[in-house]
Write an enzyme that holds these catalytic residues in place. Structure first.
Site, PDB file in Angstrom:
ATOM      1  N   TYR A  90       0.830  -1.201   0.000  1.00  0.00           N
ATOM      2  CA  TYR A  90       0.000   0.000   0.000  1.00  0.00           C
ATOM      3  C   TYR A  90       0.871   1.260   0.000  1.00  0.00           C
ATOM      4  CZ  TYR A  90      -4.740  -1.857   0.861  1.00  0.00           C
ATOM      5  OH  TYR A  90      -5.967  -2.452   0.745  1.00  0.00           O
ATOM      6  N   GLY A  97      -6.515  -1.951   7.046  1.00  0.00           N
ATOM      7  CA  GLY A  97      -6.863  -2.285   8.416  1.00  0.00           C
ATOM      8  C   GLY A  97      -5.722  -3.000   9.120  1.00  0.00           C
ATOM      9  N   ASP A  99      -5.859  -5.226  11.207  1.00  0.00           N
ATOM     10  CA  ASP A  99      -6.100  -6.668  11.317  1.00  0.00           C
ATOM     11  C   ASP A  99      -5.512  -7.414  10.124  1.00  0.00           C
ATOM     12  OD1 ASP A  99      -7.984  -5.455   9.624  1.00  0.00           O
ATOM     13  OD2 ASP A  99      -9.583  -6.852  10.167  1.00  0.00           O
ATOM     14  N   ARG A 100      -5.603  -6.832   8.926  1.00  0.00           N
ATOM     15  CA  ARG A 100      -5.007  -7.469   7.745  1.00  0.00           C
ATOM     16  C   ARG A 100      -3.486  -7.520   7.877  1.00  0.00           C
ATOM     17  NH1 ARG A 100      -6.793  -4.437   2.538  1.00  0.00           N
ATOM     18  NH2 ARG A 100      -5.455  -6.012   1.540  1.00  0.00           N
ATOM     19  N   ASP A 119      -8.548 -14.383   6.001  1.00  0.00           N
ATOM     20  CA  ASP A 119      -9.133 -14.145   7.312  1.00  0.00           C
ATOM     21  C   ASP A 119     -10.645 -13.989   7.149  1.00  0.00           C
ATOM     22  OD1 ASP A 119      -8.139 -13.667  10.161  1.00  0.00           O
ATOM     23  OD2 ASP A 119      -9.558 -12.025   9.909  1.00  0.00           O
ATOM     24  N   THR A 122     -16.375 -10.670   9.727  1.00  0.00           N
ATOM     25  CA  THR A 122     -17.487  -9.894   9.165  1.00  0.00           C
ATOM     26  C   THR A 122     -17.245  -9.675   7.677  1.00  0.00           C
ATOM     27  OG1 THR A 122     -17.779  -8.785  11.297  1.00  0.00           O
ATOM     28  CG2 THR A 122     -18.816  -7.772   9.370  1.00  0.00           C
ATOM     29  N   THR A 173     -35.325 -22.058  -0.190  1.00  0.00           N
ATOM     30  CA  THR A 173     -34.670 -20.762  -0.392  1.00  0.00           C
ATOM     31  C   THR A 173     -33.590 -20.497   0.653  1.00  0.00           C
ATOM     32  OG1 THR A 173     -36.617 -19.820  -1.454  1.00  0.00           O
ATOM     33  CG2 THR A 173     -35.038 -18.273  -0.517  1.00  0.00           C
TER      34      THR A 173
END
Length: 249
Positions: A90, A97, A99-100, A119, A122, A173
């Site tokens: 980057y 983030g 976390d990444r 990972d 969410t 469904t």
């Protein structure tokens, strides 16, 4: 005195806070719904806290207040351009983030020179590293977000809350949605394999996060599932920034 038991690692995500002492992070990780409850659950007051926060900003303030009141050293870990021989791709590392970043730092200790780290939380993130160089990655909606999007944007689609434990075709469904979302997550893994094969070098795929078991089939293909990659990354920071830990062992 600083010891493995007195250092707390905390991964504050979008849904839960995961925490554990440095002494136990490879065995068991605890979770809490709130910062207040986490503090109540601690058996002893730590000397140091290493925090990764991708949740609400007020979480950091709660930790700063708690640490100030209890004379605890707080280490807020942010994404960096370079650390542990890992080069971030980057241009603006503040947009990645933490976390990444920490998931890659953690995966680096158990992976081959070329690897992907997936990972599953969410959101689902997938990042690629080759000889210490971060090549880039993907960000995909997680299982629940996929389901919620279908419910929100269609009129006759309903879902249930059950996470699939097997993979098959659906016959109503709700089951079709669950299996379709699971198929999409499997697609991330299979696409990662396809990309890494193009590198024509031995590779590893490391899978972590709360939903890692949704890709449990990959374990039989040689991929490695771990409890919490972010916590593994925090452990590396703790061990590198607290030399007393090493001298006391």
């Amino acid at each position: 005195m600083v010891t493995d038991e007195s250092v707390l690692l905390v991964d504050a995500g979008n849904t839960l806070l995961k925490y554990v002492s440095l002494a136990q992070y490879k065995q068991h990780i605890y979770s809490s719904d709130s910062v207040t409850l986490l503090f109540r659950q601690l058996p002893t007051t730590p000397t140091h806290i290493f925090l990764c926060n991708v949740g609400k900003p007020e979480i950091e303030q709660q930790f700063f207040t708690y640490c100030d009141e209890n004379k605890i050293k707080l280490h807020l870990i942010e994404t960096e351009k370079f650390r542990f021989g890992l080069q971030n791709s980057y241009l603006n590392v503040n947009k990645m983030g933490s976390d990444r970043w920490l998931a890659m730092v953690g995966a680096q200790t158990i992976a081959k020179k070329t690897f992907a780290v997936i990972d599953i939380g969410t959101a689902v993130t997938c990042d690629f590293v080759e000889n210490g160089q971060h090549l880039g990655g993907w960000i995909v909606p997680g299982f629940s977000l996929m389901q919620e999007s279908l419910v929100k944007n269609t009129s006759k689609v309903t879902v249930h809350d059950q996470i699939p434990t097997t993979f098959r075709v659906g016959q109503d469904t709700e089951e079709c949605v669950a299996m379709g979302c699971q198929a999409a997550l499997r697609g991330v893994y299979l696409s990662a394999v396809d990309y890494l094969v193009s590198k024509q070098a031995p590779f590893s795929i490391i899978i972590g996060g709360g939903g890692k078991n949704m890709l449990a089939f990959a374990e039989s293909n040689g991929s490695i599932l771990v409890a919490n990659l972010v916590v593994h990354g925090l452990a590396r920071y703790a061990e590198s920034l607290l030399p007393a830990l090493v001298s006391n062992r």
